[in-house]
Design a protein around this motif. Structure first.
Motif, PDB file in Angstrom:
ATOM      1  N   GLU A  64      37.229  74.213  65.680  1.00 31.71           N
ATOM      2  CA  GLU A  64      37.864  73.070  66.216  1.00 31.71           C
ATOM      3  C   GLU A  64      38.668  73.226  67.471  1.00 31.71           C
ATOM      4  N   SER A  65      38.475  72.600  68.294  1.00 31.99           N
ATOM      5  CA  SER A  65      39.066  72.431  69.537  1.00 31.99           C
ATOM      6  C   SER A  65      39.441  71.080  69.874  1.00 31.99           C
ATOM      7  N   LEU A  66      40.678  70.538  69.859  1.00 29.84           N
ATOM      8  CA  LEU A  66      40.840  69.200  70.276  1.00 29.84           C
ATOM      9  C   LEU A  66      41.017  69.031  71.665  1.00 29.84           C
ATOM     10  N   GLU A  67      41.325  70.145  72.504  1.00 32.88           N
ATOM     11  CA  GLU A  67      41.435  69.858  73.976  1.00 32.88           C
ATOM     12  C   GLU A  67      40.173  70.031  74.465  1.00 32.88           C
ATOM     13  N   LEU A  68      39.130  70.915  73.901  1.00 34.42           N
ATOM     14  CA  LEU A  68      37.845  70.642  74.379  1.00 34.42           C
ATOM     15  C   LEU A  68      36.760  69.811  73.683  1.00 34.42           C
ATOM     16  N   LYS A  69      37.448  68.944  72.884  1.00 39.05           N
ATOM     17  CA  LYS A  69      36.640  68.098  72.150  1.00 39.05           C
ATOM     18  C   LYS A  69      35.299  68.591  71.418  1.00 39.05           C
ATOM     19  N   LYS A  70      35.635  69.652  70.652  1.00 41.21           N
ATOM     20  CA  LYS A  70      34.492  70.447  70.068  1.00 41.21           C
ATOM     21  C   LYS A  70      34.747  70.519  68.246  1.00 41.21           C
ATOM     22  N   GLU A  71      33.846  70.417  67.734  1.00 41.04           N
ATOM     23  CA  GLU A  71      34.120  70.532  66.407  1.00 41.04           C
ATOM     24  C   GLU A  71      32.890  70.967  65.500  1.00 41.04           C
ATOM     25  N   LEU A  72      32.665  71.949  64.776  1.00 44.41           N
ATOM     26  CA  LEU A  72      31.548  72.329  64.180  1.00 44.41           C
ATOM     27  C   LEU A  72      31.900  73.062  62.623  1.00 44.41           C
ATOM     28  N   VAL A  73      31.372  72.329  61.811  1.00 40.14           N
ATOM     29  CA  VAL A  73      31.559  72.942  60.131  1.00 40.14           C
ATOM     30  C   VAL A  73      30.486  73.797  59.897  1.00 40.14           C
ATOM     31  N   LEU A  74      30.764  75.140  59.184  1.00 42.35           N
ATOM     32  CA  LEU A  74      29.598  76.020  58.895  1.00 42.35           C
ATOM     33  C   LEU A  74      29.880  76.352  57.386  1.00 42.35           C
ATOM     34  N   ALA A  75      28.863  76.208  56.629  1.00 41.27           N
ATOM     35  CA  ALA A  75      28.732  76.607  55.273  1.00 41.27           C
ATOM     36  C   ALA A  75      28.756  78.159  55.388  1.00 41.27           C
ATOM     37  N   PRO A  76      28.997  79.012  54.173  1.00 46.45           N
ATOM     38  CA  PRO A  76      28.805  80.435  54.099  1.00 46.45           C
ATOM     39  C   PRO A  76      27.777  81.047  54.379  1.00 46.45           C
ATOM     40  N   GLY A  77      27.384  81.934  55.350  1.00 42.62           N
ATOM     41  CA  GLY A  77      26.356  82.536  55.695  1.00 42.62           C
ATOM     42  C   GLY A  77      25.501  81.818  56.946  1.00 42.62           C
ATOM     43  N   VAL A  78      26.084  80.839  57.564  1.00 44.42           N
ATOM     44  CA  VAL A  78      25.581  80.033  58.457  1.00 44.42           C
ATOM     45  C   VAL A  78      25.880  80.440  59.958  1.00 44.42           C
ATOM     46  N   THR A  79      24.874  80.680  60.801  1.00 43.72           N
ATOM     47  CA  THR A  79      25.138  80.555  62.192  1.00 43.72           C
ATOM     48  C   THR A  79      24.761  79.365  62.919  1.00 43.72           C
ATOM     49  N   ARG A  80      25.614  79.008  63.883  1.00 46.20           N
ATOM     50  CA  ARG A  80      25.235  77.947  64.584  1.00 46.20           C
ATOM     51  C   ARG A  80      25.863  77.922  66.054  1.00 46.20           C
ATOM     52  N   ASN A  81      25.231  77.264  67.053  1.00 44.88           N
ATOM     53  CA  ASN A  81      25.423  77.291  68.496  1.00 44.88           C
ATOM     54  C   ASN A  81      26.345  76.278  68.764  1.00 44.88           C
ATOM     55  N   LEU A  82      27.269  76.114  69.797  1.00 46.26           N
ATOM     56  CA  LEU A  82      27.752  75.155  70.569  1.00 46.26           C
ATOM     57  C   LEU A  82      27.581  75.372  72.031  1.00 46.26           C
ATOM     58  N   VAL A  83      27.096  74.287  72.851  1.00 43.11           N
ATOM     59  CA  VAL A  83      27.129  74.598  74.326  1.00 43.11           C
ATOM     60  C   VAL A  83      28.490  74.056  75.019  1.00 43.11           C
ATOM     61  N   PHE A  84      28.937  74.673  75.957  1.00 43.35           N
ATOM     62  CA  PHE A  84      30.175  74.226  76.460  1.00 43.35           C
ATOM     63  C   PHE A  84      29.900  73.939  78.005  1.00 43.35           C
ATOM     64  N   PHE A  85      30.305  72.847  78.715  1.00 43.37           N
ATOM     65  CA  PHE A  85      30.121  72.412  79.892  1.00 43.37           C
ATOM     66  C   PHE A  85      31.029  73.405  80.578  1.00 43.37           C
ATOM     67  N   PRO A  86      30.776  73.778  82.070  1.00 38.79           N
ATOM     68  CA  PRO A  86      31.700  74.445  82.909  1.00 38.79           C
ATOM     69  C   PRO A  86      33.061  74.220  82.766  1.00 38.79           C
ATOM     70  N   MET A  87      33.944  75.063  82.430  1.00 38.44           N
ATOM     71  CA  MET A  87      35.354  75.019  82.484  1.00 38.44           C
ATOM     72  C   MET A  87      36.248  75.498  83.512  1.00 38.44           C
ATOM     73  N   LYS A  88      37.305  74.786  83.982  1.00 42.08           N
ATOM     74  CA  LYS A  88      38.152  75.223  85.042  1.00 42.08           C
ATOM     75  C   LYS A  88      38.977  76.384  84.557  1.00 42.08           C
ATOM     76  N   PRO A  89      39.214  77.425  85.312  1.00 41.77           N
ATOM     77  CA  PRO A  89      40.174  78.721  84.879  1.00 41.77           C
ATOM     78  C   PRO A  89      41.043  77.961  83.937  1.00 41.77           C
ATOM     79  N   GLY A  90      41.419  78.800  83.146  1.00 38.26           N
ATOM     80  CA  GLY A  90      42.523  78.398  82.127  1.00 38.26           C
ATOM     81  C   GLY A  90      42.412  78.913  80.799  1.00 38.26           C
ATOM     82  N   THR A  91      43.306  78.508  79.843  1.00 35.20           N
ATOM     83  CA  THR A  91      43.399  79.140  78.375  1.00 35.20           C
ATOM     84  C   THR A  91      43.199  77.677  77.630  1.00 35.20           C
TER      85      THR A  91
END
Length: 110
Positions: A64-91
């Motif tokens: 979960e990232s509040l500032e990037l507005k992303k959230e993904l729940v994974l069950a044990p043993g699961v692999t999933r992908n998230l696509v991020f739009f271009p980000m400005k330089p930063g942390t």
């Protein structure tokens, strides 16, 4: 005939979408036992990218990232992908919402 044309157009759309997705850099994150590996993810700034998240722990995890507005729940043993739009330089902070004390990380866009 009209239905066949729609099928062809839709097929071309899927093929072009897959080709675009294959051009994106993939960054990998492992979540296990309330920990993140690595805790700092370096990504190219101003570039779309794919984050591949894998849960190797015995319980569920949640990226979960509040500032990037992303959230993904994974069950044990699961692999999933998230696509991020271009980000400005930063942390940008993210965390495992099921393990907030130990599952803290950051994405550094350079």
């Amino acid at each position: 005939m009209k239905h066949a044309l729609h099928s062809v157009v839709f097929g071309l759309f899927l093929a072009s979408t897959a080709a675009i997705a294959d051009d994106m850099p993939t960054i990998k994150l492992l979540m296990k036992d309330g920990r993140l590996f690595p805790e700092t993810l370096e990504v190219p700034a101003n570039t779309r990218f794919r984050l591949e998240v894998k849960n190797e722990g015995p319980g569920a995890t949640e990226f979960e990232s509040l500032e990037l507005k992303k959230e993904l729940v994974l069950a044990p043993g699961v692999t999933r992908n998230l696509v991020f739009f271009p980000m400005k330089p930063g942390t940008y902070k993210f965390f495992d919402d099921f393990h907030p004390e130990t599952g803290q990380g950051k994405i550094v866009a350079k």
